[in-house]
Every structure is written in structure tokens, then in C-alpha cells.
Design a protein around this motif. Structure first.
Motif, PDB file in Angstrom:
ATOM      1  N   GLU A   1      17.254  -4.375  -9.606  1.00  0.00           N
ATOM      2  CA  GLU A   1      15.842  -4.568  -9.939  1.00  0.00           C
ATOM      3  C   GLU A   1      15.156  -5.547  -8.985  1.00  0.00           C
ATOM      4  N   GLU A   2      15.804  -6.666  -8.668  1.00  0.00           N
ATOM      5  CA  GLU A   2      15.209  -7.625  -7.726  1.00  0.00           C
ATOM      6  C   GLU A   2      15.042  -6.990  -6.348  1.00  0.00           C
ATOM      7  N   SER A   3      16.045  -6.225  -5.930  1.00  0.00           N
ATOM      8  CA  SER A   3      15.982  -5.526  -4.646  1.00  0.00           C
ATOM      9  C   SER A   3      14.831  -4.530  -4.639  1.00  0.00           C
ATOM     10  N   TYR A   4      14.645  -3.821  -5.748  1.00  0.00           N
ATOM     11  CA  TYR A   4      13.553  -2.856  -5.854  1.00  0.00           C
ATOM     12  C   TYR A   4      12.213  -3.543  -5.592  1.00  0.00           C
ATOM     13  N   PHE A   5      11.956  -4.663  -6.262  1.00  0.00           N
ATOM     14  CA  PHE A   5      10.667  -5.336  -6.098  1.00  0.00           C
ATOM     15  C   PHE A   5      10.519  -5.913  -4.689  1.00  0.00           C
TER      16      PHE A   5
ATOM     17  N   GLY B   1       7.488  -4.659  -2.394  1.00  0.00           N
ATOM     18  CA  GLY B   1       6.574  -5.645  -1.827  1.00  0.00           C
ATOM     19  C   GLY B   1       6.450  -5.503  -0.321  1.00  0.00           C
ATOM     20  N   ARG B   2       7.572  -5.258   0.360  1.00  0.00           N
ATOM     21  CA  ARG B   2       7.536  -5.063   1.806  1.00  0.00           C
ATOM     22  C   ARG B   2       6.792  -3.784   2.165  1.00  0.00           C
ATOM     23  N   TYR B   3       6.956  -2.741   1.349  1.00  0.00           N
ATOM     24  CA  TYR B   3       6.252  -1.477   1.565  1.00  0.00           C
ATOM     25  C   TYR B   3       4.743  -1.697   1.454  1.00  0.00           C
ATOM     26  N   ILE B   4       4.329  -2.412   0.410  1.00  0.00           N
ATOM     27  CA  ILE B   4       2.903  -2.687   0.209  1.00  0.00           C
ATOM     28  C   ILE B   4       2.358  -3.509   1.370  1.00  0.00           C
TER      29      ILE B   4
ATOM     30  N   ASP C   1       4.251   5.196  -6.062  1.00  0.00           N
ATOM     31  CA  ASP C   1       3.859   5.287  -7.475  1.00  0.00           C
ATOM     32  C   ASP C   1       4.985   4.806  -8.381  1.00  0.00           C
ATOM     33  N   GLY C   2       5.437   3.590  -8.159  1.00  0.00           N
ATOM     34  CA  GLY C   2       6.573   3.044  -8.889  1.00  0.00           C
ATOM     35  C   GLY C   2       6.364   2.958 -10.376  1.00  0.00           C
ATOM     36  N   ASP C   3       5.125   2.742 -10.807  1.00  0.00           N
ATOM     37  CA  ASP C   3       4.885   2.615 -12.237  1.00  0.00           C
ATOM     38  C   ASP C   3       5.061   3.940 -12.964  1.00  0.00           C
ATOM     39  N   LYS C   4       4.999   5.052 -12.252  1.00  0.00           N
ATOM     40  CA  LYS C   4       5.117   6.372 -12.874  1.00  0.00           C
ATOM     41  C   LYS C   4       6.557   6.861 -12.975  1.00  0.00           C
ATOM     42  N   PHE C   5       7.420   6.435 -12.040  1.00  0.00           N
ATOM     43  CA  PHE C   5       8.678   7.152 -11.900  1.00  0.00           C
ATOM     44  C   PHE C   5       9.620   6.994 -13.080  1.00  0.00           C
ATOM     45  N   THR C   6       9.599   5.874 -13.772  1.00  0.00           N
ATOM     46  CA  THR C   6      10.550   5.724 -14.864  1.00  0.00           C
ATOM     47  C   THR C   6      10.265   6.710 -15.978  1.00  0.00           C
ATOM     48  N   GLU C   7       9.025   7.096 -16.099  1.00  0.00           N
ATOM     49  CA  GLU C   7       8.635   7.980 -17.188  1.00  0.00           C
ATOM     50  C   GLU C   7       8.703   9.459 -16.823  1.00  0.00           C
ATOM     51  N   PHE C   8       8.294   9.808 -15.605  1.00  0.00           N
ATOM     52  CA  PHE C   8       8.053  11.211 -15.304  1.00  0.00           C
ATOM     53  C   PHE C   8       9.097  11.898 -14.438  1.00  0.00           C
ATOM     54  N   PHE C   9       9.887  11.157 -13.680  1.00  0.00           N
ATOM     55  CA  PHE C   9      10.710  11.787 -12.664  1.00  0.00           C
ATOM     56  C   PHE C   9      12.181  11.766 -12.994  1.00  0.00           C
ATOM     57  N   GLU C  10      12.854  12.843 -12.612  1.00  0.00           N
ATOM     58  CA  GLU C  10      14.318  12.859 -12.601  1.00  0.00           C
ATOM     59  C   GLU C  10      14.759  12.143 -11.331  1.00  0.00           C
TER      60      GLU C  10
END
Length: 169
Positions: free
Chosen positions: A32-36, A40-43, A51-60
Motif C-alpha cells: 500500500e505504501e509503495s502504491y501511493f 504520487g510520482r505518476y501525478i 483512476d486509482g479510486d475506481k479500481f478497487t470497486e470496478f476492475f478485475e
């Protein structure tokens, strides 16, 4: 070795970065820390978020990828660097370096000799039945078998590169 991913297929977002990260976050280890950090570097580089806020809900999750590999360069144990915009000033590694866990041969046959109703898909020379094909397609980041076959719309031979222990037997 670098694995490059596009973010669109036919001018539509494919959400491969988000799907890959969903698989990484669902896997072993605390990333999780690595993800953020990577987000952050991507941004900072691109001025926008995936679209990180969407993926936990919508994507396989996407947990492997298919590549042409005529020289069989992919082998278990080698490092995998997941990047976008390969060999450009915009190249960006969007996840930690992973290890290739395994490589399987994939062949898509459109001859209709094996399956008179459509293409036949083989992994390690074994024909996939409908449930196994649907699972493999989802694990490769495509929402449906039809979407997968629209992308791979002709005979294809290559390798399925795994960064998780999953294999198709």
C-alpha cells in the motif's frame, strides 16, 4: 527487462495500470505504501492520476500479460519493470520491479480446424475450454472474451508472462 503497457485500446481506456495494481495489492506483501509512492510520482510527472479510486470497486486484477516473443527472451526469474511510454522522454515505471514467475506458450488459432465456431486458444499446447478461457481473459485485463478476441483478431503465437504463481494447467 521492461514490459511496456499502453493505457488505451482503440482510443478507449484499458485501465491496465489500475488492474495491475489491484493484482499487486491483492497479492502477498504489504504494497500500500509503495502504491501511493508510485501514484504520487505518476501525478508529479504527468499532472494527473490514474483512476486509482475506481479500481478497487470496478476492475478485475491483471496478473499476467501476453507478448510476442519470437526469441523466447522471457524466462522465469528475470526482473520485470512495468512501464508506460517505453523509450520516450515520458517513460515511467509505474510499479515496483517484479520477478517473472513463469512463462507459458499461448497460441490463438483462427483456422476453425479445431473449433468450427470461432478461434481456439491454447496455453502450453492445451486447448482452453470456455471457463478456462474466460478466466485467462479476465486475468489478462480484458473484460470479456469478445473484447480479448477483438484485440487478438488473427492467428497469434507468443508467451504469457506471469508475475504471480498462477499457471494454467
Amino acid at each position: 527487462m521492461k514490459l511496456s503497457f499502453g493505457t488505451q485500446i482503440k482510443d478507449q481506456p484499458n485501465y491496465f495500470l489500475e488492474k495491475i495494481w489491484k493484482g499487486l495489492l491483492n497479492g502477498p506483501g504489504d504494497l500500500e505504501e509503495s502504491y501511493f509512492n508510485y501514484l504520487g510520482r505518476y501525478i508529479a510527472k504527468f499532472g494527473k492520476s490514474w483512476d486509482g479510486d475506481k479500481f478497487t470497486e470496478f476492475f478485475e486484477p491483471k496478473i499476467h500479460t501476453i507478448r510476442r516473443d519470437p526469441d523466447n527472451q522471457w524466462v522465469p526469474g528475470m526482473d520485470i519493470q512495468l512501464v508506460v511510454n517505453l523509450n520516450t522522454i515520458e517513460e515511467f515505471q509505474f510499479a515496483p520491479t517484479l520477478k517473472c514467475q513463469s512463462v507459458q506458450r499461448i497460441h490463438i488459432d483462427y483456422s476453425r480446424l479445431v473449433n468450427p465456431f470461432g478461434p481456439a486458444v491454447f496455453i502450453d499446447y492445451q486447448l482452453l475450454d470456455k471457463p478456462a478461457l474466460a478466466k485467462m481473459v479476465r486475468n489478462d485485463g480484458f473484460p470479456t472474451v469478445a473484447d480479448f478476441l477483438m484485440y487478438f483478431n488473427e492467428d497469434f503465437t507468443g508467451n504469457l508472462v506471469h508475475w504471480t504463481p498462477l499457471r494454467y494447467e
